[in-house]
Design an enzyme around this catalytic site. Sequence first.
Site, PDB file in Angstrom:
ATOM      1  N   LYS A 291     -12.486   6.190  -3.265  1.00  0.00           N
ATOM      2  CA  LYS A 291     -11.230   6.621  -3.897  1.00  0.00           C
ATOM      3  C   LYS A 291     -10.725   5.604  -4.903  1.00  0.00           C
ATOM      4  CE  LYS A 291     -10.962   9.990  -0.914  1.00  0.00           C
ATOM      5  NZ  LYS A 291     -10.850  11.393  -1.191  1.00  0.00           N
TER       6      LYS A 291
HETATM    7  C1  LIG Z   1     -15.041   8.003   3.206  1.00  0.00           C
HETATM    8  C2  LIG Z   1     -15.000   9.396   2.700  1.00  0.00           C
HETATM    9  N1  LIG Z   1     -16.153  10.056   2.536  1.00  0.00           N
HETATM   10  C3  LIG Z   1     -16.169  11.327   2.077  1.00  0.00           C
HETATM   11  C4  LIG Z   1     -15.010  11.995   1.777  1.00  0.00           C
HETATM   12  C5  LIG Z   1     -15.100  13.385   1.254  1.00  0.00           C
HETATM   13  O1  LIG Z   1     -14.841  13.400  -0.123  1.00  0.00           O
HETATM   14  P1  LIG Z   1     -14.261  14.700  -0.805  1.00  0.00           P
HETATM   15  O2  LIG Z   1     -12.941  14.960  -0.135  1.00  0.00           O
HETATM   16  O3  LIG Z   1     -14.101  14.339  -2.231  1.00  0.00           O
HETATM   17  O4  LIG Z   1     -15.210  15.776  -0.535  1.00  0.00           O
HETATM   18  C6  LIG Z   1     -13.785  11.346   1.951  1.00  0.00           C
HETATM   19  C7  LIG Z   1     -12.490  11.997   1.674  1.00  0.00           C
HETATM   20  O5  LIG Z   1     -12.214  12.383   0.606  1.00  0.00           O
HETATM   21  C8  LIG Z   1     -13.782  10.012   2.378  1.00  0.00           C
HETATM   22  O6  LIG Z   1     -12.634   9.348   2.480  1.00  0.00           O
HETATM   23  N1  LIG Z   2     -10.712  12.525   2.501  1.00  0.00           N
HETATM   24  C1  LIG Z   2      -9.540  12.465   1.731  1.00  0.00           C
HETATM   25  C2  LIG Z   2      -8.755  13.729   1.782  1.00  0.00           C
HETATM   26  C3  LIG Z   2      -7.948  13.946   0.531  1.00  0.00           C
HETATM   27  O1  LIG Z   2      -8.817  14.214  -0.498  1.00  0.00           O
HETATM   28  P1  LIG Z   2      -8.478  14.151  -2.020  1.00  0.00           P
HETATM   29  O2  LIG Z   2      -9.754  13.768  -2.652  1.00  0.00           O
HETATM   30  O3  LIG Z   2      -7.992  15.480  -2.403  1.00  0.00           O
HETATM   31  O4  LIG Z   2      -7.411  13.128  -2.274  1.00  0.00           O
HETATM   32  C4  LIG Z   2      -8.738  11.245   2.158  1.00  0.00           C
HETATM   33  O5  LIG Z   2      -9.333  10.244   2.504  1.00  0.00           O
HETATM   34  O6  LIG Z   2      -7.537  11.256   2.130  1.00  0.00           O
END
Ligand SMILES: Cc1ncc(COP(=O)(O)O)c(C=O)c1O
Ligand SMILES: N[C@@H](CCOP(=O)(O)O)C(=O)O
Length: 462
Positions: free
Chosen positions: A112
Amino acid sequence: MKYISTRGQAPVLSFEDTMLSGLARDGGLYLPETIPMLSHNEIAALNGVSYEEAAFRIMRPYLGDTFTDNEFHEIIARAYNGFGHAARAPLKQLDSGHFLLELFHGPTLAFKDFAMQLIGQLFEASLKRSGKRVCIVGATSGDTGSAAIEAFRGLEAVDVFILYPHGRVSEVQRRQMTTPSESNVHALAIDGHFDDAQARVKDMFNDFDFRDAVGLAGVNSINWARVLAQVVYYFTSAVSLGAPHRKVSFTVPTGNFGDIFAGYIAKRMGLPIDQLVVATNQNDILHRCLTTSEYKPDGVVPSISPSMDIQVSSNFERALYYAYGEDGAAVAQLMDELKAGGFSVSQGALQALQESFASGRCSEEDTSATIAATVAQSSELLCPHSAVGVKVANDLRDPATPMITLATAHPAKFPAAVEKAAGVHPPLPRAMSDLYERSERVTRVANDLDAIESLIKERLPH
Ligand SMILES: Cc1ncc(COP(=O)(O)O)c(C=O)c1O
Ligand SMILES: N[C@@H](CCOP(=O)(O)O)C(=O)O
């Protein structure tokens, strides 16, 4: 560049307004009207340039005249300055033909940070210029929240409220959200799971009186800038393995579908991607939909990869928009059906989805076994989310094409699960080593829209 809603009924916006407004006013998600292509030569020329320069070249066409080239270069430089690895997103070889893309060298140890650090800088530059103030409200299953709080803590023109599911994030994730002392950031523990938190955030966007009164903005992946920033590492990693002269595949641990959707955009921009594999944990609604056409949420089950404990996967709406031939009315209809319990994807749309995405599921047992096996074979200690990716990649990959699995978080964010699986305790990096001693600040909230909106209004500076 103009941005349109997946549901076709919201105002068309510029990049800057799209970034600052979050959810479209018809409840949909913004997408660029057209997807810019990079030529074969432009992709080849990314080889050997810095991550920052690649980020500039890949994202620039989406920004219109929001910033000058010079401003955008400086914004990118500031965004990635605090990363703990010179390559920003290094690739490690796991075994012959299988590579791990380490996306956890940012300040909060998850992928993120790639988008959130950039968005923090973009918001700051834009708000300084306009003199406006915004109130960011976000939902998190653990990682978005900590990355957002880190990116916006102490910023003059921004207040941040993060809803996380009480008792359903790891202790490290919780502490990353609850220990910053700046008065503009607020961690709110909601009684419920991630889908409840995300639904309340979308309710706030759809409550126009509240939205306009507080100047609501969003930094979940409803925000197009989040997706855009994540497109970059698909290019940099593929190019380092020989693209565009040869194809590569990606496996992406998936929950809210933002990260894999960024891969889909990279492919549409011209990156030669063979397989794009959606890897889910036991909350496998995406895998079930991609194999059976049925999308019916049936309750979130807590897992050892808690950030992917999601059943209402926000960005799937963007994939559906393309699968339905850019028909906003069809998407709006599906989203109405979802509110009433679920939907079935049409045969034509399912075929389109299957042409773009493969999918697989990883059980809890297999997640732990993959962490143990990977550290034994290659000394790489995986977080549980990355382990879900590695397992599904191993199940589905074609040995003739290099496979890149996205390692989405550092194992130290999930020490209990990792230690149980591998017998190795993953230590926190030095900058965070006193995390367990810092004091926490959190407010418990009911899963109730009025109560949450009132609390936010009370907390905002008057
Ligand atoms: C460590 C981790 N892996 C994978 C994901 C999944 O990613 P996305 O929500 O973009 O599919 C998340 C949450 O977003 C996450 O925090
Ligand atoms: N896995 C995510 C969930 C939120 O997803 P987002 O990509 O829409 O912000 C988290 O870690 O919060």
